[in-house]
Scaffold this active site. Sequence first.
Site, PDB file in Angstrom:
ATOM      1  N   SER A   1       0.810  -1.222   0.000  1.00  5.11           N
ATOM      2  CA  SER A   1       0.000   0.000   0.000  1.00  5.11           C
ATOM      3  C   SER A   1       0.837   1.263   0.000  1.00  5.11           C
ATOM      4  O   SER A   1       0.374   2.317  -0.453  1.00  5.11           O
ATOM      5  CB  SER A   1      -0.937   0.001   1.214  1.00  5.11           C
ATOM      6  OG  SER A   1      -0.193  -0.121   2.416  1.00  5.11           O
TER       7      SER A   1
ATOM      8  N   GLY B   1      -2.135  -4.234   1.227  1.00  8.93           N
ATOM      9  CA  GLY B   1      -2.241  -5.447   2.016  1.00  8.93           C
ATOM     10  C   GLY B   1      -1.245  -6.523   1.664  1.00  8.93           C
ATOM     11  O   GLY B   1      -1.170  -7.537   2.355  1.00  8.93           O
TER      12      GLY B   1
ATOM     13  N   ASN C   1       3.879  -5.018   5.786  1.00 10.46           N
ATOM     14  CA  ASN C   1       2.782  -5.878   6.226  1.00 10.46           C
ATOM     15  C   ASN C   1       3.283  -7.167   6.860  1.00 10.46           C
ATOM     16  O   ASN C   1       2.636  -7.716   7.754  1.00 10.46           O
ATOM     17  CB  ASN C   1       1.845  -6.189   5.054  1.00 10.46           C
ATOM     18  CG  ASN C   1       1.040  -4.986   4.639  1.00 10.46           C
ATOM     19  OD1 ASN C   1       0.507  -4.255   5.466  1.00 10.46           O
ATOM     20  ND2 ASN C   1       0.955  -4.735   3.344  1.00 10.46           N
TER      21      ASN C   1
ATOM     22  N   ASP D   1      -4.143   7.243  10.096  1.00 12.48           N
ATOM     23  CA  ASP D   1      -3.878   5.876  10.548  1.00 12.48           C
ATOM     24  C   ASP D   1      -2.448   5.686  11.040  1.00 12.48           C
ATOM     25  O   ASP D   1      -2.114   4.661  11.638  1.00 12.48           O
ATOM     26  CB  ASP D   1      -4.203   4.852   9.459  1.00 12.48           C
ATOM     27  CG  ASP D   1      -3.351   4.990   8.202  1.00 12.48           C
ATOM     28  OD1 ASP D   1      -2.403   5.798   8.192  1.00 12.48           O
ATOM     29  OD2 ASP D   1      -3.644   4.278   7.213  1.00 12.48           O
TER      30      ASP D   1
ATOM     31  N   HIS E   1       0.293   5.332   6.609  1.00 10.56           N
ATOM     32  CA  HIS E   1       0.435   5.682   5.198  1.00 10.56           C
ATOM     33  C   HIS E   1       0.687   7.181   5.028  1.00 10.56           C
ATOM     34  O   HIS E   1       0.061   7.998   5.694  1.00 10.56           O
ATOM     35  CB  HIS E   1      -0.832   5.288   4.424  1.00 10.56           C
ATOM     36  CG  HIS E   1      -1.140   3.831   4.496  1.00 10.56           C
ATOM     37  ND1 HIS E   1      -1.996   3.299   5.440  1.00 10.56           N
ATOM     38  CD2 HIS E   1      -0.688   2.794   3.752  1.00 10.56           C
ATOM     39  CE1 HIS E   1      -2.062   1.991   5.270  1.00 10.56           C
ATOM     40  NE2 HIS E   1      -1.282   1.662   4.260  1.00 10.56           N
TER      41      HIS E   1
END
Length: 234
Positions: free
Chosen positions: A54, A91, A119, A200, A203
């Site tokens: 991502s 993801g 991830n 978040d 990112h």
Amino acid sequence: MRTATLLLTLVVSWACGSGLPGVNGSGGEPAAPPSDAPSPSLGSRPVIVAFGDSLTAGHGVRLGQSYPDYLQRELNQLGLKFVVRNEGMSGDTTNGGLVRKEIVSTLNPEYVIVAFGGNDGLRGLDPERMRSNLREMITHFRQRGSQVILAGMKLPPNYGREYLDAFEKVFPELAEDLGVPLIPFLLEGVGGNPELMQADGLHPTAEGNQRVARNVLQVLEPLLAARAEIGQAR
């Protein structure tokens, strides 16, 4: 506590990854790509593939605001005639990168920026498995004539010193072992900065992605310059 935090992170990431119009992973009005995005066909310019998760895909920002988009703009301004292809998938772990490597190879990239691992770390996966997967990806692309740049990743401190050390040392050790250029930390100057990160905390914002593109360019530009010198000498 760590399990609960991880589950919450994954739920938030899933919820943000709904892919509504105009935004990679969040809502908003459609946005056009950068005005100076390349128009030539892939056949007319050599290809640089940004391959990752991502952080490469541009999760949560408008179309045209991922780091590969800004990298394309930087190259255009420098007069470097390459096409940057964004092959990021939100993801994705290094396991997913292994699955997708064959598809990426069909683009016949001259350069591949391999930026995986975030991830893997967030899910607490085995760093040695990540190392093996990255090694296989890098070897695959090099055997097909692509030059690979490896991007390093880091994790928040709450994952514990032992896991952090095992995770973070993979990137410099692998780059040295395989002799590939290394971006020490893809999010250098961005990660942990609330002005450049989305809510978040995982990112980058559009402005953050601009900084990420410059981080990549610091390693990529000397390689492109050396390539141009070799071409002129022939």
